[in-house]
Design a protein around this motif. Structure first.
Motif, PDB file in Angstrom:
ATOM      1  N   ARG A  18       0.698  -1.193  -0.054  1.00  0.00           N
ATOM      2  CA  ARG A  18       0.108   0.141  -0.194  1.00  0.00           C
ATOM      3  C   ARG A  18       0.883   1.444   0.150  1.00  0.00           C
ATOM      4  O   ARG A  18       0.578   1.968  -0.680  1.00  0.00           O
ATOM      5  CB  ARG A  18      -0.748   0.017   1.267  1.00  0.00           C
ATOM      6  N   THR A  19       1.888   1.398   0.970  1.00  0.00           N
ATOM      7  CA  THR A  19       2.548   2.518   0.858  1.00  0.00           C
ATOM      8  C   THR A  19       3.433   3.017  -0.067  1.00  0.00           C
ATOM      9  O   THR A  19       3.582   3.911  -0.628  1.00  0.00           O
ATOM     10  CB  THR A  19       3.470   2.484   2.151  1.00  0.00           C
ATOM     11  N   ARG A  20       3.996   1.819  -0.513  1.00  0.00           N
ATOM     12  CA  ARG A  20       4.955   1.919  -1.839  1.00  0.00           C
ATOM     13  C   ARG A  20       4.061   2.283  -3.073  1.00  0.00           C
ATOM     14  O   ARG A  20       4.437   3.229  -3.882  1.00  0.00           O
ATOM     15  CB  ARG A  20       5.666   0.453  -2.240  1.00  0.00           C
ATOM     16  N   GLY A  21       2.997   1.468  -3.141  1.00  0.00           N
ATOM     17  CA  GLY A  21       1.792   1.990  -4.263  1.00  0.00           C
ATOM     18  C   GLY A  21       1.407   3.574  -4.176  1.00  0.00           C
ATOM     19  O   GLY A  21       1.439   4.200  -5.302  1.00  0.00           O
ATOM     20  N   ASP A  22       1.160   4.184  -3.163  1.00  0.00           N
ATOM     21  CA  ASP A  22       0.969   5.492  -2.797  1.00  0.00           C
ATOM     22  C   ASP A  22       2.166   6.399  -2.892  1.00  0.00           C
ATOM     23  O   ASP A  22       2.015   7.316  -3.670  1.00  0.00           O
ATOM     24  CB  ASP A  22       0.625   5.993  -1.330  1.00  0.00           C
ATOM     25  N   TYR A  23       3.330   5.903  -2.802  1.00  0.00           N
ATOM     26  CA  TYR A  23       4.426   6.438  -3.009  1.00  0.00           C
ATOM     27  C   TYR A  23       4.751   7.026  -4.614  1.00  0.00           C
ATOM     28  O   TYR A  23       5.038   7.802  -4.997  1.00  0.00           O
ATOM     29  CB  TYR A  23       5.653   5.919  -2.445  1.00  0.00           C
ATOM     30  N   LEU A  24       4.732   5.733  -5.464  1.00  0.00           N
ATOM     31  CA  LEU A  24       4.810   5.659  -6.852  1.00  0.00           C
ATOM     32  C   LEU A  24       3.699   6.411  -7.493  1.00  0.00           C
ATOM     33  O   LEU A  24       4.131   7.188  -8.397  1.00  0.00           O
ATOM     34  CB  LEU A  24       4.958   4.054  -7.240  1.00  0.00           C
ATOM     35  N   ASP A  25       2.469   6.277  -6.946  1.00  0.00           N
ATOM     36  CA  ASP A  25       1.609   7.281  -7.689  1.00  0.00           C
ATOM     37  C   ASP A  25       1.874   8.524  -7.406  1.00  0.00           C
ATOM     38  O   ASP A  25       1.897   9.542  -8.341  1.00  0.00           O
ATOM     39  CB  ASP A  25       0.106   7.102  -6.784  1.00  0.00           C
ATOM     40  N   ASN A  26       2.348   8.787  -6.373  1.00  0.00           N
ATOM     41  CA  ASN A  26       2.790  10.331  -6.001  1.00  0.00           C
ATOM     42  C   ASN A  26       3.966  10.859  -6.955  1.00  0.00           C
ATOM     43  O   ASN A  26       3.802  11.800  -7.386  1.00  0.00           O
ATOM     44  CB  ASN A  26       3.161  10.376  -4.561  1.00  0.00           C
ATOM     45  N   CYS A  27       5.069   9.839  -7.091  1.00  0.00           N
ATOM     46  CA  CYS A  27       6.008  10.185  -7.957  1.00  0.00           C
ATOM     47  C   CYS A  27       5.543  10.323  -9.499  1.00  0.00           C
ATOM     48  O   CYS A  27       5.894  11.396 -10.168  1.00  0.00           O
ATOM     49  CB  CYS A  27       6.960   9.184  -8.032  1.00  0.00           C
ATOM     50  N   HIS A 275      14.187   6.540 -20.086  1.00  0.00           N
ATOM     51  CA  HIS A 275      14.010   7.500 -18.853  1.00  0.00           C
ATOM     52  C   HIS A 275      14.144   6.595 -17.543  1.00  0.00           C
ATOM     53  O   HIS A 275      13.416   5.579 -17.222  1.00  0.00           O
ATOM     54  CB  HIS A 275      12.463   7.957 -18.946  1.00  0.00           C
ATOM     55  N   ILE A 276      15.048   7.179 -16.734  1.00  0.00           N
ATOM     56  CA  ILE A 276      15.398   6.278 -15.363  1.00  0.00           C
ATOM     57  C   ILE A 276      15.293   7.360 -14.194  1.00  0.00           C
ATOM     58  O   ILE A 276      16.232   7.710 -13.588  1.00  0.00           O
ATOM     59  CB  ILE A 276      16.620   5.594 -15.548  1.00  0.00           C
ATOM     60  N   PRO A 277      14.047   7.535 -13.640  1.00  0.00           N
ATOM     61  CA  PRO A 277      13.852   8.111 -12.438  1.00  0.00           C
ATOM     62  C   PRO A 277      14.179   7.501 -11.163  1.00  0.00           C
ATOM     63  O   PRO A 277      14.197   6.210 -11.376  1.00  0.00           O
ATOM     64  CB  PRO A 277      12.243   8.530 -12.482  1.00  0.00           C
ATOM     65  N   LEU A 278      14.432   8.250 -10.274  1.00  0.00           N
ATOM     66  CA  LEU A 278      15.115   7.610  -9.064  1.00  0.00           C
ATOM     67  C   LEU A 278      14.084   6.314  -8.493  1.00  0.00           C
ATOM     68  O   LEU A 278      14.707   5.524  -7.943  1.00  0.00           O
ATOM     69  CB  LEU A 278      15.177   8.559  -7.772  1.00  0.00           C
ATOM     70  N   TYR A 279      12.758   6.601  -8.784  1.00  0.00           N
ATOM     71  CA  TYR A 279      11.893   5.675  -8.173  1.00  0.00           C
ATOM     72  C   TYR A 279      12.147   4.226  -8.736  1.00  0.00           C
ATOM     73  O   TYR A 279      11.857   3.399  -8.242  1.00  0.00           O
ATOM     74  CB  TYR A 279      10.519   6.126  -8.048  1.00  0.00           C
ATOM     75  N   ARG A 280      12.574   4.343  -9.814  1.00  0.00           N
ATOM     76  CA  ARG A 280      12.991   2.820 -10.613  1.00  0.00           C
ATOM     77  C   ARG A 280      14.162   2.193 -10.201  1.00  0.00           C
ATOM     78  O   ARG A 280      14.248   0.925 -10.322  1.00  0.00           O
ATOM     79  CB  ARG A 280      13.122   2.950 -11.735  1.00  0.00           C
ATOM     80  N   VAL A 281      15.048   3.108  -9.356  1.00  0.00           N
ATOM     81  CA  VAL A 281      16.313   2.554  -9.004  1.00  0.00           C
ATOM     82  C   VAL A 281      16.133   2.160  -7.589  1.00  0.00           C
ATOM     83  O   VAL A 281      16.615   0.990  -7.089  1.00  0.00           O
ATOM     84  CB  VAL A 281      17.470   3.701  -9.161  1.00  0.00           C
TER      85      VAL A 281
END
Ligand SMILES: O=C(O)[C@H](O)[C@@H](O)[C@H](O)[C@H](O)COP(=O)(O)O
Length: 603
Positions: A18-27, A275-281
């Motif tokens: 849940r929290t990771r999903g929210d974080y990725l949505d936010n990014c 495109h490599i945003p930090l959230y993918r790393v």
């Protein structure tokens, strides 16, 4: 793939869903709703590039190429950070050569724990991590940047920058370090003179000469403390170029590595498949790889706080349970001071990060499905950087084998079967111990307690020759709520002398130790801390405590009914000199050590 590593990674993903999903949505939403520079008015942009040259302004106004924001933790006081002085100009030149631009977005504060060790300023040290995170966010909040580079090395700075950067993880973000200074006087010789000084057998002049021969030039300190653990972790996470961390500040490959970081960011900033945003790393898989690296190297205990705080700032619910679960699967592969007599330069000569990562990968101990600045997978991490054609750097060939197995071991013959950090639990709460630097003869200690409310009072008792038997030294009111959780590393020579005299000695505290500590068994980060209702506030002189690193237990041998009936000793008044008064709000808000000792309220 090692089944424990796989299981811990799966569990972490599940727990964080849940929290990771929210974080990725936010990014992703940030990228859609606030694309870099696109929402700025003409006035905003004019302010942002007013100090640039006309050529730069023309490029920036077209908004067709990346503008890289530099977050710089340069100062002259931290030897590791002093070389960063020159980096922003080099980054600007490298960007310009690619048709892109770069600007310093912000400086951030950078504390030296060596300067503040045993001093009042150390009470600001852990909080400075969160200050750095906020300062990083302040710099990037101008939304002028398509990518960012963080220049930092030392203890709280890298974790703080990464926590801040992870709030801008819709951007590609890289880290660049500056490398260790050349080896000076060996760290164990310095420690021996400190012990002699503690006993009055060496004077200040001798000690200063030795300290100055150890800390002697620009570059990172050579022991495997928090700063060098940071560097290892940034490579494991994929945000710092593989094999770049432990090259000397003047190494001829450094300019090419800096250029490569900039070109990787420019490429990663462009829209499209590259495109490599930090959230993918930084994700669950790379966080587990980082924990594996920490355990395999017996790295700094501070990272049981920082990695938890970093992960949670990215919606990943890492906890001490994950370190504990991974530890039996991860053999100890390095012996670098304080875990041995070699230093970080010896580690580099033995094969460094490429050899370490190659060995871990070979044993199935690293997640392969990871992304780094250089693209997917672990191939580059397991190869040393070398000069390629046209002055560019390349990662080619096979993973190196260890050139010195007394420093960097193989999986078939590790220094220990398990990782260097362990969790202890018992009726006082939960804490951490670093076993990699402790002689196994000291893994289990049962002794009467001597209680101290400060480092100073223990030192005074030592000087008065009042510590001359077996002892569990309880140093309490050193937790995040009490006084910001200082490192108590200045106690190491005193406790070390007692241990060398043949006494059974251990430290139990809600405070921290330095990454350079280790010889004396220390149960640290005890949670709940004394100032927050912890049983530690009810411990008395003469109580018996058993610390057992093999069993993973820390037990106060006092009946639960008696403990319940005891009054907690109140928190001593906090001091406000040297800026500590300003940090009252942080002490009032900070989370416990098991949650990363952070003032941020991550879900
Ligand atoms: O966590 C760490 O790595 C330490 O805090 C380190 O940053 C600090 O500089 C030590 O005080 C140095 O160790 P010595 O004092 O043993 O040289």
């Amino acid at each position: 793939m090692n089944p424990i590593v796989e299981q811990v990674t799966d569990d972490l993903r599940e727990r964080s869903r849940r929290t990771r999903g929210d974080y990725l949505d936010n990014c992703r939403r940030t990228r859609d709703e606030l694309p870099p520079r696109k929402r700025l008015s003409c006035g905003n942009l004019a302010h942002g590039y007013a100090a640039c040259s006309q050529d730069e302004k023309a490029v920036m106004a077209r908004m067709e190429s990346a503008n890289i924001g530099v977050i710089n933790a340069y100062n002259d006081m931290l030897s590791a950070h002093q070389p960063l002085h020159a980096y922003p100009d080099l980054i600007k030149q490298a960007a310009w050569a690619l048709g892109a631009t770069a600007q310093v977005a912000s400086g951030v504060p950078a504390m030296c724990d060596g300067v503040t060790q045993g001093q009042p300023g150390m009470e600001l040290s852990l909080f400075s991590r969160d200050v750095v995170a906020m300062a990083t966010a302040v710099g990037l909040s101008h939304n002028l940047f398509d990518a960012a580079v963080c220049l930092g090395i030392c203890d709280k700075i890298v974790p703080g920058m990464l926590i801040g950067a992870l709030q801008f993880a819709h951007l590609p973000i890289a880290f660049i370090g500056s490398g260790p200074m050349a080896s000076g006087i060996p760290n164990h010789e310095k420690a021996a003179v400190r012990q002699r000084h503690a006993q009055g057998k060496a004077d200040d002049a001798e000690l200063l000469a030795v300290e100055s021969a150890s800390y002697h030039s620009p570059g990172t300190c050579t022991f495997y403390g928090t700063a060098n653990s940071n560097q290892m972790l940034m490579e494991m996470l994929g945000v710092q170029l593989p094999g770049s961390s432990f090259l000397h500040p003047e190494d001829p490959l450094r300019p090419a590595l800096l250029d490569r970081t900039v070109s990787a960011l420019v490429q990663a900033a462009a829209e499209g498949p590259g495109h490599i945003p930090l959230y993918r790393v930084v994700d669950e898989a790379s966080i587990v790889n980082a924990v594996v690296g920490l355990l395999a190297t017996g790295g700094s205990t501070n990272h049981t706080l920082h990695l938890v705080a970093i992960a949670r700032s990215a919606g990943i619910q890492l906890s001490l349970d994950d370190f504990h679960a991974l530890s039996p699967a991860v053999p100890l592969l390095t012996r670098i001071y304080p875990n041995g007599s070699a230093d970080i330069n010896d580690f580099q000569r033995a094969g460094g990060m490429a050899c370490l990562a190659g060995e871990l990968r070979h044993g199935g101990l690293l997640n392969e499905d990871v992304m780094s600045l250089l693209g997917p997978g672990l191939n580059a991490l397991c190869r040393p950087p070398t000069p390629g054609n046209n002055g560019e750097v390349q990662w080619a060939g096979d993973a190196p084998v260890s050139a010195d197995t007394s420093v960097l071991a193989t999986l078939s013959s590790p220094f220990a079967a398990e990782g260097g950090l362990r969790r202890l639990r018992g009726n006082l709460g939960e804490c951490v111990i670093k076993v990699s630097a402790v002689d196994p003869a000291h893994y289990r200690i049962s002794a009467p307690v001597r209680v101290f409310a400060s480092q100073q009072s223990l030192r005074e008792a030592f000087d008065a020759d009042a510590l001359n038997g077996d002892m569990i030294a309880v140093v309490r009111f050193q937790g995040p709520v009490a006084n910001g959780m200082p490192e108590l590393h200045k106690l190491t020579p005193y406790l070390g002398v007692l241990q060398d005299r043949g006494h059974r000695v251990a430290l139990v505290t809600d405070g921290r130790m330095s990454g350079a500590s280790g010889k004396v068994p220390a149960a640290i980060h005890l949670t709940p801390e004394a100032a927050a209702g912890g049983m530690l506030a009810r411990v008395r002189d003469g109580d018996l405590i058993t610390l057992d690193a093999d069993a993973g237990t820390l037990e106060l041998h006092v009946e639960a009914s008696e403990l319940a009936a005891r009054e907690s000793v109140p928190l001593p008044d906090s001091a406000s000199t040297l800026g500590r008064g300003l940090f009252g709000a942080m002490r009032a808000r900070v989370s416990d050590a098991a949650s990363g000792a952070s003032v941020f309220q991550f879900p």
